[in-house]
Design an enzyme around this catalytic site. Structure first.
Site, short mmCIF file in Angstrom:
data_model
loop_
_atom_site.label_atom_id
_atom_site.label_comp_id
_atom_site.label_asym_id
_atom_site.label_seq_id
_atom_site.Cartn_x
_atom_site.Cartn_y
_atom_site.Cartn_z
N ASN A 164 0.86 -1.20 0.00
CA ASN A 164 0.00 0.00 0.00
C ASN A 164 0.88 1.23 0.00
O ASN A 164 2.11 1.13 0.01
CB ASN A 164 -0.95 -0.03 1.20
CG ASN A 164 -0.19 -0.10 2.50
OD1 ASN A 164 0.51 0.82 2.89
ND2 ASN A 164 -0.30 -1.24 3.18
N ASP A 202 -4.19 -6.52 5.23
CA ASP A 202 -5.18 -7.39 5.88
C ASP A 202 -5.12 -8.81 5.33
O ASP A 202 -5.52 -9.75 6.01
CB ASP A 202 -6.59 -6.80 5.71
CG ASP A 202 -6.78 -5.58 6.58
OD1 ASP A 202 -6.18 -5.53 7.68
OD2 ASP A 202 -7.52 -4.66 6.19
N LYS A 259 9.00 -16.67 -10.86
CA LYS A 259 8.27 -15.54 -11.45
C LYS A 259 7.13 -16.09 -12.31
O LYS A 259 7.36 -16.98 -13.15
CB LYS A 259 9.26 -14.71 -12.28
CG LYS A 259 8.66 -13.45 -12.79
CD LYS A 259 9.71 -12.56 -13.46
CE LYS A 259 9.02 -11.37 -14.08
NZ LYS A 259 9.34 -11.17 -15.46
N PRO A 275 -2.91 -12.09 10.55
CA PRO A 275 -3.31 -11.86 11.94
C PRO A 275 -3.43 -10.36 12.20
O PRO A 275 -2.70 -9.56 11.60
CB PRO A 275 -2.15 -12.46 12.75
CG PRO A 275 -1.02 -12.58 11.79
CD PRO A 275 -1.59 -12.70 10.42
N ILE A 298 -2.39 -7.68 14.33
CA ILE A 298 -1.29 -7.53 15.31
C ILE A 298 -1.74 -6.69 16.50
O ILE A 298 -1.51 -7.04 17.66
CB ILE A 298 -0.06 -6.89 14.62
CG1 ILE A 298 0.36 -7.75 13.41
CG2 ILE A 298 1.09 -6.74 15.60
CD1 ILE A 298 1.44 -7.12 12.54
N LYS A 311 -13.73 0.60 15.55
CA LYS A 311 -12.46 -0.13 15.50
C LYS A 311 -11.79 -0.15 16.88
O LYS A 311 -11.22 -1.14 17.31
CB LYS A 311 -11.54 0.57 14.50
CG LYS A 311 -10.78 -0.34 13.59
CD LYS A 311 -10.11 0.44 12.47
CE LYS A 311 -10.81 0.24 11.14
NZ LYS A 311 -10.14 0.89 10.02
N LYS A 332 -11.12 -3.64 18.73
CA LYS A 332 -9.75 -4.08 18.98
C LYS A 332 -9.34 -3.88 20.45
O LYS A 332 -8.23 -4.20 20.83
CB LYS A 332 -8.78 -3.34 18.05
CG LYS A 332 -9.07 -3.55 16.56
CD LYS A 332 -7.89 -3.22 15.67
CE LYS A 332 -8.28 -3.34 14.21
NZ LYS A 332 -7.14 -3.48 13.31
N1 CTP Z 1 -3.55 -3.51 12.24
C1 CTP Z 1 -2.78 -4.57 12.71
N2 CTP Z 1 -2.79 -5.74 12.06
C2 CTP Z 1 -3.54 -5.93 10.95
C3 CTP Z 1 -4.32 -4.85 10.46
C4 CTP Z 1 -4.30 -3.65 11.13
O1 CTP Z 1 -2.10 -4.42 13.74
N3 CTP Z 1 -3.51 -7.08 10.34
C5 CTP Z 1 -3.55 -2.25 13.00
C6 CTP Z 1 -2.93 -1.07 12.28
O2 CTP Z 1 -1.55 -0.97 12.58
C7 CTP Z 1 -3.73 0.09 12.85
C8 CTP Z 1 -5.07 -0.49 13.14
O3 CTP Z 1 -4.88 -1.90 13.23
O4 CTP Z 1 -3.21 0.53 14.07
C9 CTP Z 1 -6.17 -0.18 12.15
O5 CTP Z 1 -5.94 -0.79 10.94
P1 CTP Z 1 -7.01 -0.79 9.75
O6 CTP Z 1 -6.48 -1.56 8.62
O7 CTP Z 1 -7.42 0.60 9.45
O8 CTP Z 1 -8.21 -1.53 10.41
P2 CTP Z 1 -8.89 -2.85 10.03
O9 CTP Z 1 -9.25 -3.49 11.32
O10 CTP Z 1 -8.04 -3.65 9.13
O11 CTP Z 1 -10.23 -2.38 9.29
P3 CTP Z 1 -10.53 -2.06 7.74
O12 CTP Z 1 -9.32 -2.39 6.93
O13 CTP Z 1 -11.69 -2.91 7.48
O14 CTP Z 1 -10.86 -0.60 7.72
#
Ligand code: CTP
Length: 406
Positions: free
Chosen positions: A214, A283, A293, A310, A312, A342, A346
């Site tokens: 990203n 995600d 490749k 996972p 984190i 969120k 979390k």
């Molecule tokens: N995060 C994480 N591990 C993941 C995804 C996200 O630790 N696999 C943490 C990011 O570092 C951030 C927070 O979760 O602090 C929010 O991440 P975000 O991607 O915006 O939230 P999601 O729960 O993945 O929701 P969505 O993508 O559906 O908006």
């Protein structure tokens, strides 16, 4: 929701500019100090005005520039006393060999040298001179004396000099001086606290050369690492692939995938007092990345099977005795509502919400802080300033938990 304001006081300095070639760099330094949220009052020596005009500094700082002992524009006409009152530091950059000699001997024959003698705040000096002048025993003696008098010396650096020679004596780059000054002025509100930070994107391989990632630049996470360090914290920074230099003094761990980031976090979470998940963690990852490749001639249509990574942050927050957890929510709409959902899901005490389309890759950011006490919007500002405000807020919440620092 109740609104409240984080207690963040603005800092201000006198920037003393003396007559070295590097005086032109003090214009950029004025901008860089402001970028860190520091107000700048410029005072120039007569020699400096031969290098760069006061009008330049006046335009950049938005304040009159002083150089005359008897300037009637200063309230009470006591410029040498008044200008440094209420300031957090006097920063002399560039400081010539001559000016350093004056400081070391307590001479006071112009506004800047008199102001340095009459000040109550710390003195920070960034020398700039030819390498032989820097190496001269007289300069060595003067610098030693200044250090013993309690001044802080920033630099000089080694490199090409205006005189055509190469060696020690160049003024540090303005950005580095501004960072050091901001760090020096930062209150040590996280002294001895272990802070674990993730930053940047992750990269999930598709094959040996391609992957899913990203546009996270890492700028916000790195700025937070720097701000935590400046606040006296013991900082570990786990970073995805970015092209930024890590702040000196952090324990740096480079990772590529979310799985590697998770492993690194697991190894460090138990010791952390504060966990700040700034990383834009993918995600999903490709279920079975190809070990070779992928050739387009082998596929008409190519389907990638993705499996979830996972979470984190949720894992850290769910530990039996978790560190104080801070999450980041990047949303494209319904910012507060999605971020608060969120935060609850979390189970983190503080969520920092920003608009993905405005924050990612930018130098500025506008964030909303959401915690048990309500929401608080921080004004749009350079990420360095946002980072310091965020650290101030985190330190306050962390202290109010009543736990021993770890
Ligand atoms: N995060 C994480 N591990 C993941 C995804 C996200 O630790 N696999 C943490 C990011 O570092 C951030 C927070 O979760 O602090 C929010 O991440 P975000 O991607 O915006 O939230 P999601 O729960 O993945 O929701 P969505 O993508 O559906 O908006």
């Amino acid at each position: 929701m109740k609104r409240y304001v984080a207690d963040i006081s603005r800092k201000s300095v006198v920037l003393g500019v003396t007559g070295g070639i590097a005086a032109y760099k003090a214009a950029q330094l004025t901008r860089d100090l402001q970028r860190h949220g520091i107000d700048v009052q410029v005072v120039m020596t007569r020699a400096a005005q031969g290098m760069i005009t006061p009008a330049t500094f006046q335009a950049l700082s938005g304040k009159p520039v002083y150089s005359d002992m008897w300037d009637t524009g200063v309230p009470d006409s006591m410029a040498h006393i008044e200008l440094s009152r209420g300031k957090n530091a006097v920063v002399v950059a560039p400081a010539t060999a001559d000016f350093i000699a004056k400081l070391a001997n307590g001479l006071a024959d112009d506004l800047l040298s008199t102001l340095c003698l009459a000040r109550e705040c710390p003195l920070i000096v960034a020398p700039a001179m030819n390498r032989q002048m820097w190496d001269h025993p007289a300069t060595r003696r003067n610098v030693d004396r200044l250090l013993r008098d309690g001044a802080s010396i920033l630099g000089p650096a080694s490199g090409d000099q205006a005189c055509g020679e190469v060696g020690m004596g160049r003024m540090l780059e303005p950005g580095d001086i501004a960072e050091a000054v901001a760090g020096f002025l930062a209150p040590k509100i996280l002294k001895g606290v272990r802070v674990l930070i993730t930053a940047g994107p992750t990269f999930e391989p598709i094959d040996t050369v391609r992957g899913i990632t990203n546009r996270s630049s890492g700028k916000m996470g790195y700025a937070i690492a720097r701000a935590a360090l400046d606040a006296g914290a013991d900082v570990t920074l786990i970073t995805g692939p970015v092209s930024l230099a890590a702040p000196a003094g952090v324990a740096l761990m480079r990772v590529t995938t979310a799985a590697e980031m998770f492993e690194a976090v697991k190894r460090n979470a138990a010791r952390a007092g504060i966990y700040i998940g700034v990383a834009a963690v993918a995600d999903y990852r490709v279920d079975k990345p190809s070990r070779h490749k992928i050739k387009k001639t082998d596929h008409d249509r190519l389907k990638l099977a993705l499996v979830p990574n996972p979470d984190i942050l949720a894992w850290v927050a769910g530990r039996p005795r978790p560190p104080f957890c801070v999450g980041f929510a990047a949303e494209s709409r319904n910012l507060d509502a999605y971020a608060d959902e969120k935060r609850r899901r979390k189970k983190v005490p503080l969520m920092v919400a920003n608009l993905a389309q405005e924050a990612i890759g930018a130098d500025d950011n506008e964030v909303t802080l959401l915690d048990d006490r309500g929401t608080h919007k921080l004004p749009r500002a350079p990420k360095e300033v946002v980072a310091r405000q965020l650290i101030a807020h985190i330190a306050k919440l962390y202290a109010s938990r009543g736990r021993k620092p770890r």
